[in-house]
Scaffold this active site. Structure first.
Site, PDB file in Angstrom:
ATOM      1  N   LYS A  71       0.861  -1.198   0.000  1.00  0.00           N
ATOM      2  CA  LYS A  71       0.000   0.000   0.000  1.00  0.00           C
ATOM      3  C   LYS A  71       0.888   1.235   0.000  1.00  0.00           C
ATOM      4  O   LYS A  71       1.661   1.449   0.929  1.00  0.00           O
ATOM      5  CB  LYS A  71      -0.904  -0.010   1.241  1.00  0.00           C
ATOM      6  CG  LYS A  71      -1.685   1.303   1.456  1.00  0.00           C
ATOM      7  CD  LYS A  71      -2.614   1.242   2.677  1.00  0.00           C
ATOM      8  CE  LYS A  71      -3.258   2.605   2.946  1.00  0.00           C
ATOM      9  NZ  LYS A  71      -4.154   2.589   4.137  1.00  0.00           N
TER      10      LYS A  71
ATOM     11  N   ASP B 153      -2.664  10.195   3.140  1.00  0.00           N
ATOM     12  CA  ASP B 153      -4.049   9.781   3.379  1.00  0.00           C
ATOM     13  C   ASP B 153      -4.743  10.840   4.226  1.00  0.00           C
ATOM     14  O   ASP B 153      -4.640  10.844   5.449  1.00  0.00           O
ATOM     15  CB  ASP B 153      -4.081   8.416   4.082  1.00  0.00           C
ATOM     16  CG  ASP B 153      -5.508   7.939   4.335  1.00  0.00           C
ATOM     17  OD1 ASP B 153      -6.452   8.560   3.795  1.00  0.00           O
ATOM     18  OD2 ASP B 153      -5.677   6.945   5.073  1.00  0.00           O
TER      19      ASP B 153
ATOM     20  N   ARG C 259      -7.593  -0.487   1.164  1.00  0.00           N
ATOM     21  CA  ARG C 259      -8.119  -1.779   0.706  1.00  0.00           C
ATOM     22  C   ARG C 259      -8.591  -1.698  -0.748  1.00  0.00           C
ATOM     23  O   ARG C 259      -8.590  -2.709  -1.451  1.00  0.00           O
ATOM     24  CB  ARG C 259      -9.247  -2.234   1.644  1.00  0.00           C
ATOM     25  CG  ARG C 259     -10.417  -1.316   1.701  1.00  0.00           C
ATOM     26  CD  ARG C 259     -11.355  -1.593   2.887  1.00  0.00           C
ATOM     27  NE  ARG C 259     -10.797  -1.155   4.172  1.00  0.00           N
ATOM     28  CZ  ARG C 259     -11.384  -1.342   5.337  1.00  0.00           C
ATOM     29  NH1 ARG C 259     -12.545  -1.980   5.413  1.00  0.00           N
ATOM     30  NH2 ARG C 259     -10.828  -0.911   6.443  1.00  0.00           N
TER      31      ARG C 259
ATOM     32  N   LYS D 228     -10.262  12.937   7.679  1.00  0.00           N
ATOM     33  CA  LYS D 228      -9.759  12.629   9.020  1.00  0.00           C
ATOM     34  C   LYS D 228      -9.783  13.887   9.875  1.00  0.00           C
ATOM     35  O   LYS D 228      -9.539  14.982   9.369  1.00  0.00           O
ATOM     36  CB  LYS D 228      -8.300  12.144   8.930  1.00  0.00           C
ATOM     37  CG  LYS D 228      -8.137  10.728   8.412  1.00  0.00           C
ATOM     38  CD  LYS D 228      -6.676  10.308   8.439  1.00  0.00           C
ATOM     39  CE  LYS D 228      -6.456   8.954   7.792  1.00  0.00           C
ATOM     40  NZ  LYS D 228      -7.071   7.825   8.511  1.00  0.00           N
TER      41      LYS D 228
HETATM   42  N1  BES Z   1      -4.237   4.630   6.774  1.00  0.00           N
HETATM   43  C1  BES Z   1      -5.342   4.387   7.602  1.00  0.00           C
HETATM   44  C2  BES Z   1      -5.032   3.398   8.733  1.00  0.00           C
HETATM   45  C3  BES Z   1      -4.065   3.865   9.786  1.00  0.00           C
HETATM   46  C4  BES Z   1      -4.516   4.412  10.958  1.00  0.00           C
HETATM   47  C5  BES Z   1      -2.707   3.670   9.628  1.00  0.00           C
HETATM   48  C6  BES Z   1      -3.619   4.794  11.941  1.00  0.00           C
HETATM   49  C7  BES Z   1      -1.813   4.061  10.587  1.00  0.00           C
HETATM   50  C8  BES Z   1      -2.265   4.615  11.756  1.00  0.00           C
HETATM   51  C9  BES Z   1      -6.490   3.790   6.793  1.00  0.00           C
HETATM   52  O1  BES Z   1      -6.579   4.188   5.478  1.00  0.00           O
HETATM   53  C10 BES Z   1      -7.757   4.204   7.473  1.00  0.00           C
HETATM   54  O2  BES Z   1      -8.001   5.376   7.558  1.00  0.00           O
HETATM   55  N2  BES Z   1      -8.521   3.221   7.966  1.00  0.00           N
HETATM   56  C11 BES Z   1      -9.720   3.483   8.649  1.00  0.00           C
HETATM   57  C12 BES Z   1     -10.711   2.435   8.245  1.00  0.00           C
HETATM   58  C13 BES Z   1     -12.123   2.735   8.661  1.00  0.00           C
HETATM   59  C14 BES Z   1     -12.654   3.930   7.899  1.00  0.00           C
HETATM   60  C15 BES Z   1     -12.979   1.520   8.396  1.00  0.00           C
HETATM   61  C16 BES Z   1      -9.448   3.392  10.153  1.00  0.00           C
HETATM   62  O3  BES Z   1      -8.613   2.594  10.579  1.00  0.00           O
HETATM   63  O4  BES Z   1     -10.047   4.163  10.894  1.00  0.00           O
HETATM   64 ZN    ZN Z   2      -4.750   4.752   4.568  1.00  0.00          ZN
HETATM   65 ZN    ZN Z   3      -7.659   5.989   5.181  1.00  0.00          ZN
END
Ligand code: BES
Ligand code: ZN
Ligand code: ZN
Length: 494
Positions: free
Chosen positions: A246, A251, A332, A258
């Site tokens: 990935k 992000d 994903r 976020k």
């Molecule tokens: N890149 C993030 C996951 C992440 C979070 C990596 C903290 C490193 C530290 C990923 O793309 C994400 O935002 N995932 C969400 C998924 C949710 C929306 C189902 C998450 O983990 O909140």
């Molecule tokens: Zn991410």
């Molecule tokens: Zn994300």
């Protein structure tokens, strides 16, 4: 910094300083020649505790045991402390444990890590005065070791540790200086240096491959996406592996934006891709007899008038439709298309993906542990053993049918988020499972490195920021799998 091992005793080697390890706080070992001075200085020999005696030119460091994890950590601390003394050349003896190879490697690796800093953006650069480390082929418990073999272990460890530092540097690079295009150029440079093949796809290429999910994520960014396909193809490979990473160079969460506190550190969302680069660097430099493909999905997840939205339905490379309910579950989507690409183009014997995929994985396992998921118990087991041997932490998270059902969509084949707030690391992996063809189910491993890939505070020998998670465990797993195959072949021929 050069590290060599010579067939000499410690006293036969000339150096500006010497590293002496104190094991289990035992100051009575004959190698600890300055017990009184150390006690006067208040040195007890606790793990990673250091004490430099300038007139003796000795740097003492404590290690709780001869376990390779403790030795690695002690040597990293020792080298970091020695850098402040100005010593240019350093010597040390061997601290062998149960497995000699593992401890020799841990010593060398620890020192390469102790010499690492990320200071690319500091006006004042860190100093690296130590240019030469000489290890005497003399064990502190008198254990015998073949010096030629030990030299090979040192070479191996230095190669792998440098690949880890290479990965750290790319992950640590700020997002505007490591866009998808620049990340792809890094891959091209690695390919040129290490004799790898490299294919880079731009938006047109992604369209031609029907990567509707990956393209949707990338749409609102001013920096165009890139898919990188690197391959290392030695003659007569023992097996073929595809590594998918990935590579979210940033992000923001997209329209499911976020909160600002959570956005900081999201330059690290490309750590899976960077681990894949580091693994390819190490494997090609070690000359391992396996074919390795690295497939990287590099893009940003941004906001804008043309951003993909919650409610959109996307079509992935394998034809499956995906209902988007949260644009922050973007990794994903990118991985789905890249996993399809890997199966179609590479037809690998093993398929591994690396991703900072979910915050839920960090909640489940803590910051220091990689989440290991997949359908094949033996594969998970052998991989987690390799990780432990390499000094990395993994925890296995189990799949189950009920969690899989939570991804059901009313209008598409699958939803990009679960309908429950629990079990997010597993449901993310189960989403990916929709893009794994039947014949690859038992060849696939998913590694969620969201915790260890980037930690804002130093931990053990890892500095603040990127750790290079995934590189050491994977190289070790390759080495162990090759060895296992060789053993099986030997048995079969008898
Ligand atoms: N890149 C993030 C996951 C992440 C979070 C990596 C903290 C490193 C530290 C990923 O793309 C994400 O935002 N995932 C969400 C998924 C949710 C929306 C189902 C998450 O983990 O909140
Ligand atoms: Zn991410
Ligand atoms: Zn994300």
């Amino acid at each position: 910094m050069q590290i060599e091992i010579v067939n000499k005793k410690r006293h036969e080697i000339d150096a500006d300083a010497e590293i002496v390890c104190v094991i289990e706080k035992n100051l009575d070992h004959p190698w600890v020649e300055e017990k009184e001075l150390l006690q006067l200085a208040g040195f007890e020999g606790g793990q990673d505790e250091t004490c430099f005696l300038p007139e003796k030119r000795r740097l003492y460091v404590g290690s709780d045991s001869l376990h390779h994890d403790d030795i690695r950590s002690a040597y990293a601390a020792a080298l970091r402390a020695l850098r402040k003394t100005g010593a240019k050349s350093v010597k040390t003896g061997l601290y062998l444990g149960k497995c000699s190879a593992q401890n020799v490697k841990a010593m060398a690796e620890g020192m390469v890590f102790g010499d690492y800093d990320y200071d690319a953006y500091k006006s004042e650069k860190a100093k690296h005065p130590v240019t030469r480390v000489t290890i005497a082929c003399e064990d502190f418990n008198g254990k015998e070791i073949d010096c030629g073999k030990a030299a090979g272990y040192v070479q191996n460890a230095v190669t792998v540790a440098r690949a880890v530092n290479y990965t750290r540097n790319i992950v640590n690079t700020p997002p505007d200086d490591m866009t998808p295009e620049i990340l792809a150029l890094k891959a091209v440079a690695l390919a040129e240096e290490n004799g790898l093949e490299c294919i880079v796809l731009d938006e047109k290429g992604l369209e031609a491959e029907n990567m509707g999910a990956f393209l949707a994520v990338s749409r609102a960014s001013d920096h165009p996406p890139r898919l990188v396909h690197l391959s290392y193809k030695p003659e007569n490979p023992r097996f073929k592996v595809a590594l998918v990473g990935k590579g979210l160079t940033y992000d923001s969460g997209g329209l499911s934006l976020k909160p600002s506190d959570y956005m900081v550190t999201m330059k690290s969302d490309k750590a899976g891709a960077c681990a894949v680069l580091g693994i390819l660097k190490a494997v090609s430099e070690l000359g391992l007899p396996i074919e390795v493909h690295g497939i990287i999905g590099a893009t940003e997840n941004m906001i804008g008038g043309n951003a993909y939205k919650p409610d959109d339905v996307l079509k992935a490379k394998n034809g499956k439709t995906i209902e988007v309910r949260n644009t922050d579950a973007e990794g994903r989507l990118v991985l789905a298309d890249c996993l399809c690409y890997a199966q179609e183009k590479v037809a690998p014997d093993y398929l591994l993906d690396f991703a900072t995929l979910t915050g839920a994985c960090v909640v489940a396992l803590g910051e220091y542990t990689t989440g290991l998921m997949g359908h094949d118990r033996a594969l998970k087991h052998s991989f987690s053993k390799a990780a432990t041997n390499a000094g990395e932490l993994t925890g296995t998270l189990p799949f189950n049918r009920y969690l899989k059902k939570l991804l059901k969509s009313d209008i598409a084949d699958v939803c990009n988020i679960s309908s429950s707030r629990y079990g997010g690391a597993i449901t993310a992996a189960l989403f990916l499972d929709h893009f794994i063809e039947k014949e690859y189910k038992h060849k696939w491993l998913h590694l969620d490195i969201a915790g260890p890939a980037y930690v804002e505070k130093p931990w053990g020998y890892n500095p603040a920021g990127a750790s290079g998670a995934g590189v050491r465990m994977t190289v070790k797993w390759f080495e162990q799998t090759i060895k296992q195959l060789n053993r099986e072949e030997k048995h079969a021929s008898h």
